[in-house]
Design an enzyme around this catalytic site. Structure first.
Site, short mmCIF file in Angstrom:
data_model
loop_
_atom_site.label_atom_id
_atom_site.label_comp_id
_atom_site.label_asym_id
_atom_site.label_seq_id
_atom_site.Cartn_x
_atom_site.Cartn_y
_atom_site.Cartn_z
N GLU A 1 28.92 30.97 46.97
CA GLU A 1 30.24 30.81 47.61
C GLU A 1 30.38 31.91 48.65
OE1 GLU A 1 34.89 30.25 46.30
OE2 GLU A 1 33.72 31.80 45.35
N ASP B 1 29.78 32.63 42.26
CA ASP B 1 31.17 32.83 42.65
C ASP B 1 31.30 34.04 43.58
OD1 ASP B 1 33.97 31.97 41.90
OD2 ASP B 1 34.11 34.09 41.38
C1 NOJ Z 1 36.38 31.56 43.41
C2 NOJ Z 1 36.65 30.42 42.48
O1 NOJ Z 1 36.24 29.24 43.10
C3 NOJ Z 1 38.11 30.46 42.16
O2 NOJ Z 1 38.53 29.32 41.47
C4 NOJ Z 1 38.38 31.71 41.37
O3 NOJ Z 1 39.74 31.79 41.08
C5 NOJ Z 1 37.94 32.93 42.18
N1 NOJ Z 1 36.62 32.77 42.69
C6 NOJ Z 1 37.93 34.17 41.33
O4 NOJ Z 1 36.88 34.10 40.42
#
Ligand code: NOJ
Length: 539
Positions: free
Chosen positions: A278, A214
């Site tokens: 990500e 993430d």
């Molecule tokens: C990215 C995640 O995909 C999202 O759903 C989340 O709210 C944020 N990171 C914070 O962790």
């Protein structure tokens, strides 16, 4: 030895299926999806033809951000099941040769995580420096506490508001890139790095096949904590509130790549593991991530297509640039949808466009990720009543793309026997798995056919990507070539018929209309219907 000559690891030919566990299948009638529900559906997933699943977080959490606020990294939230259920899932998935990837959320914990509770208990607690604590500015602007240490703002506030929350007990501010209930860990502290390495090991030892990391580029902050400049291009009410500032210091720090190498090294203590991150950075920055992994077993998400207009030229520009920048064995991941983005069928304007996107996604090189429900063309539940919404990020509300999976036409769509945590999209009566399984032209059949082809054609699995010049504005084409096998993909991004010439003699394999009509009139003359995608063998 050159990687192409080696035995390939599973992820080189993988297609992953993203499950948002709350919304997939409820097996214990509490209205929330769970591990038991995923196990029930493994045969469906196998039959779809994907290689494995990625689960959004299933760890204990107070759910301020639906599990992206973790209170214990090494357990399962009871709402989803237990560690024993998880072990069972791994076993059942592996029995079917399906891989399992977990979400790894290293930037922040929940404010209820024991590490944070310790950290905030006193200034001299050994875990104090596991989070980012700062004194207030020496001014009384914010009452007794003084104002926050700098002007950084959160991603998730609608106003936007300060990325700092005041702690009465210890008289300091802590930093959070997202909600105040998600304090950021201090990744400049080696103890944090080691503890999180052990979290990875915990799950790897249990048999997980990889992770999705993430918000990778939030982990490190510039150590001076300077104010960030205002963004002169910011359009209030149009742009995401977080874009009000240019984030020179709070994210996207170049030394993030060193952390990446560390994560990759932990994975490499095990065999055959895969990592995806990500990353919302430029194409050249995204490409740099591949080099952090000795085995090139790390692939960053490339989100650039999500932010392009749905136009042939825009898509071609991103893909050509990316393909030119990466090395032959690198695995691109062209993301078209996930739990944070409006669903493909809605964002791109309809079902035909979603079919086109399916052909694109499943014929490009790399590892495609399919967001649950996209394989049946689920759409955003745009009219989801405000009082039923759950996402606390009000302005960028993501509930419409997180509604329960539409399995059949029963009440609650076969997701559950009781009212789901988030209302099911009323379209479920028309758009559901049961119906599409019986229809050989359905979106589901299209996905299955494309996935079958992908598995059976070396050109789609391992072939080079060769751009094709087409003289028609709205058509994007490319060839995937492996040995003598050449597959031509033609995608009409417009609502009109397109005719054009190409110097290839071809044989139609399939098109997105799922009919037998040929997509070319005669040799070298091509013809595509509105939003039609066609896959042809060059003869
Ligand atoms: C990215 C995640 O995909 C999202 O759903 C989340 O709210 C944020 N990171 C914070 O962790």
């Amino acid at each position: 030895m050159h990687i192409m000559e080696q035995q390939k690891d599973w992820y080189h030919h993988a297609v992953m299926y993203q499950i948002y566990p709350r919304s997939y299948r409820d097996s214990n009638e509490d209205g929330v999806g769970d591990i038991g529900g995923i196990i029930e559906k493994l045969d469906y997933i196998k039959n779809l033809g994907v290689s494995g699943i990625w689960l959004s977080p299933i760890y204990p959490s107070p759910m301020y951000d639906n599990g992206y606020d973790i209170a214990d990294y090494t357990d399962i939230d009871p709402i989803y099941g237990s560690l024993a259920d998880f072990d069972h899932l791994i076993e059942e998935a592996h029995k079917r040769n399906l891989r399992v990837m977990l979400d790894f959320v290293p930037n922040h914990t929940s404010f209820l995580h024991p590490w944070f509770l310790e950290s905030k208990s006193s200034r001299d607690n050994p875990k104090r420096d596991w989070y980012i604590w700062k004194d207030p500015k020496p001014d009384p602007a914010n009452g007794a506490s003084g104002s926050p240490p700098n002007n950084w703002i959160t991603v998730f506030d609608n106003t936007p508001s300060a990325a700092w929350t005041w702690d009465e007990t210890t008289q300091q501010y802590y930093m959070h890139s997202f909600f105040p209930q998600q304090p950021d860990l201090n990744w400049r502290n080696p103890e944090v790095i080691h503890a999180m390495g052990d979290v990875l090991r915990f799950w790897l030892q249990r048999g997980v096949d990889g992770f999705r990391i993430d918000v990778l580029y939030y982990l490190l902050k510039d150590e001076k904590f300077l104010d960030e400049p205002e963004n002169p291009k910011y359009r209030p009410g149009i742009d995401h509130p977080n874009e009000k500032l240019v984030h020179l210091y709070s994210k996207d720090q170049p030394d993030t790549l060193k952390l990446m190498s560390y994560f990759n090294a932990v994975l490499d203590e095990f065999e055959n593991k895969f990592m995806v991150s990500e990353t919302y950075v430029s194409i050249p920055e995204t490409i740099k991530i591949y080099a952090t992994s000795v085995r090139r077993s790390h692939a960053p998400f490339n989100f650039h297509l999500i932010f392009q207009p749905f136009e042939a030229k825009a898509f071609k520009t991103v893909i050509d640039e990316f393909q030119t920048g990466i090395q032959e064995h690198d695995l691109p991941i062209y993301v078209l949808g996930n739990h944070d983005q409006s669903r493909i069928a809605t964002r791109l304007g309809g079902q035909q466009q979603a079919r086109l996107a399916a052909m694109l996604k499943l014929t490009l090189p790399g590892v495609p990720f399919v967001y649950y429900g996209d394989e049946i063309g689920m759409e955003d539940y745009k009219d989801l009543p405000v009082e039923k919404r759950k996402d606390l990020f009000v302005e960028g509300n993501r509930d419409p793309e997180r509604t329960p999976m539409q399995w059949n036409a029963d009440t609650f769509g076969g997701f559950s026997d009781v009212e789901p945590w988030l209302p099911i999209n009323p379209q479920y009566k028309n758009i559901h798995v049961n119906k599409q399984e019986k229809d050989e032209k359905s979106m589901l059949s299209l996905y299955k056919s494309l996935l079958r082809l992908r598995r059976s054609l070396s050109s789609l699995l391992d072939g080079r990507y060769l751009p094709v010049a087409i003289d028609v504005e709205h058509v994007f084409g490319y060839i995937r070539a492996y040995g003598n096998e050449e597959i031509l993909v033609l995608l009409n991004f417009s609502n009109e018929i397109q005719t054009f010439q190409l110097p290839y003699e071809t044989k139609l394999i399939m098109n997105t209309y799922m009919d037998t009509k040929s997509s070319y009139i005669k040799k070298y003359s091509f013809f595509l219907r509105p939003y039609e995608g066609a896959l042809l063998r060059v003869v």
